[in-house]
Design a protein around this motif. Sequence first.
Motif, PDB file in Angstrom:
ATOM      1  N   UNK A   1      -2.953   1.979 -10.219  1.00 22.10           N
ATOM      2  CA  UNK A   1      -2.903   0.547  -9.367  1.00 22.10           C
ATOM      3  C   UNK A   1      -1.995  -0.442  -9.675  1.00 22.10           C
ATOM      4  N   UNK A   2      -2.279  -1.216  -8.643  1.00 17.17           N
ATOM      5  CA  UNK A   2      -1.002  -1.933  -8.535  1.00 17.17           C
ATOM      6  C   UNK A   2      -1.731  -3.173  -9.303  1.00 17.17           C
ATOM      7  N   UNK A   3      -1.286  -4.828  -9.417  1.00 12.82           N
ATOM      8  CA  UNK A   3      -1.815  -5.374 -10.516  1.00 12.82           C
ATOM      9  C   UNK A   3      -1.376  -6.637 -10.796  1.00 12.82           C
ATOM     10  N   UNK A   4      -1.579  -8.232  -9.510  1.00 18.91           N
ATOM     11  CA  UNK A   4      -0.178  -8.995  -9.694  1.00 18.91           C
ATOM     12  C   UNK A   4      -1.218 -10.032 -10.185  1.00 18.91           C
ATOM     13  N   UNK A   5      -0.803 -10.834 -10.820  1.00 19.02           N
ATOM     14  CA  UNK A   5      -1.508 -12.390 -11.183  1.00 19.02           C
ATOM     15  C   UNK A   5      -0.818 -12.897 -10.775  1.00 19.02           C
TER      16      UNK A   5
ATOM     17  N   UNK B   1       0.428  -1.178  -0.269  1.00 19.61           N
ATOM     18  CA  UNK B   1      -0.193  -0.103  -0.032  1.00 19.61           C
ATOM     19  C   UNK B   1       0.912   1.826   0.255  1.00 19.61           C
ATOM     20  N   UNK B   2       1.875   1.290   0.904  1.00 21.65           N
ATOM     21  CA  UNK B   2       2.869   2.540   0.871  1.00 21.65           C
ATOM     22  C   UNK B   2       4.060   2.765   0.351  1.00 21.65           C
ATOM     23  N   UNK B   3       3.805   2.931  -0.651  1.00 23.41           N
ATOM     24  CA  UNK B   3       4.780   3.482  -1.996  1.00 23.41           C
ATOM     25  C   UNK B   3       6.623   3.633  -1.259  1.00 23.41           C
ATOM     26  N   UNK B   4       5.884   4.330  -0.506  1.00 22.71           N
ATOM     27  CA  UNK B   4       7.697   4.870   0.499  1.00 22.71           C
ATOM     28  C   UNK B   4       8.689   4.502   0.690  1.00 22.71           C
ATOM     29  N   UNK B   5       8.061   3.333   1.214  1.00 20.55           N
ATOM     30  CA  UNK B   5       9.145   1.922   3.060  1.00 20.55           C
ATOM     31  C   UNK B   5       9.951   1.561   1.580  1.00 20.55           C
TER      32      UNK B   5
ATOM     33  N   UNK C   1       2.575  -5.628 -11.718  1.00 17.26           N
ATOM     34  CA  UNK C   1       2.780  -4.496 -12.890  1.00 17.26           C
ATOM     35  C   UNK C   1       2.530  -3.989 -12.128  1.00 17.26           C
ATOM     36  N   UNK C   2       2.958  -1.661 -12.235  1.00 13.23           N
ATOM     37  CA  UNK C   2       1.580  -1.200 -12.818  1.00 13.23           C
ATOM     38  C   UNK C   2       0.688  -0.852 -14.069  1.00 13.23           C
ATOM     39  N   UNK C   3      -0.669  -0.764 -12.792  1.00 18.70           N
ATOM     40  CA  UNK C   3      -1.794  -0.534 -14.637  1.00 18.70           C
ATOM     41  C   UNK C   3      -2.233   0.587 -14.655  1.00 18.70           C
ATOM     42  N   UNK C   4      -2.638   1.907 -15.468  1.00 15.15           N
ATOM     43  CA  UNK C   4      -3.216   2.458 -15.375  1.00 15.15           C
ATOM     44  C   UNK C   4      -4.637   2.542 -16.072  1.00 15.15           C
ATOM     45  N   UNK C   5      -5.469   3.609 -15.754  1.00 13.92           N
ATOM     46  CA  UNK C   5      -7.043   3.638 -15.892  1.00 13.92           C
ATOM     47  C   UNK C   5      -6.672   5.187 -15.857  1.00 13.92           C
TER      48      UNK C   5
END
Length: 173
Positions: free
Chosen positions: A74-78, A1-5, A84-88
């Motif tokens: 957002x992050x999507x993982x299979x 959730x927190x990308x900064x870490x 993988x980051x996806x954008x909308x």
Amino acid sequence: MDNRLPHEKGFHVSWDQLHRDARALAWRLQGQGPGEAGAWRAVVAITRGGMAPAMIVARELDIRTVDTISVKSYHSSGGKADERREAEVLKSPDAALMGEGEGILIIDDLVDSGKTLELVRSLYPKAHVATVYAKPKGRPQVETFITEVSQDTWIFFPWDMALQYVKPYRGDD
Ligand SMILES: O=P(O)(O)OC[C@H]1O[C@H](OP(=O)(O)OP(=O)(O)O)[C@H](O)[C@@H]1O
Ligand code: HPA
Ligand SMILES: [Mg+2]
């Protein structure tokens, strides 16, 4: 959730610094538009982080037509470790204004992985994309930027921060 870490380093940007850097970006973009005069038709901010820099650039270049594009990433993982980051696109700018993007200056605060701009560029291939800050991975997605930081640096923007008390280094408690 927190990308900064996971980031090793922090790059803290004050309002004053952001103002200076966005002005520097405007000066670099001045006269670089298409046509003889090099003028830009409009500024488009990528919300939300691009709005403050876009306002400063529009003010410096005396551009009154300002629109926004809202991109959610957002992050999507299979089910695998490699996320993988996806954008909308949540909200598009005016289609009649945009065309394929010729003469349009698209502004964001930074490019990181480049996913946001990859999507925006695919929609407006003739637009000029500029950010104030850039990380190496996303750099190929911007035509113009001011400052590059390393990929393992997290950029802290003034709108995400607040002044707070700090204990003296050698205080009792
Ligand atoms: O190059 P990328 O990896 O796509 O990341 C860069 C984008 O991420 C941040 O926006 P965010 O989506 O967090 O939304 P916000 O601007 O509304 O804060 C930043 O403002 C850029 O728009
Ligand atoms: O380094 C960053 N700082 C703030 N927001 C961001 N979104 C992606 N990367 C960053
Ligand atoms: Mg953003």
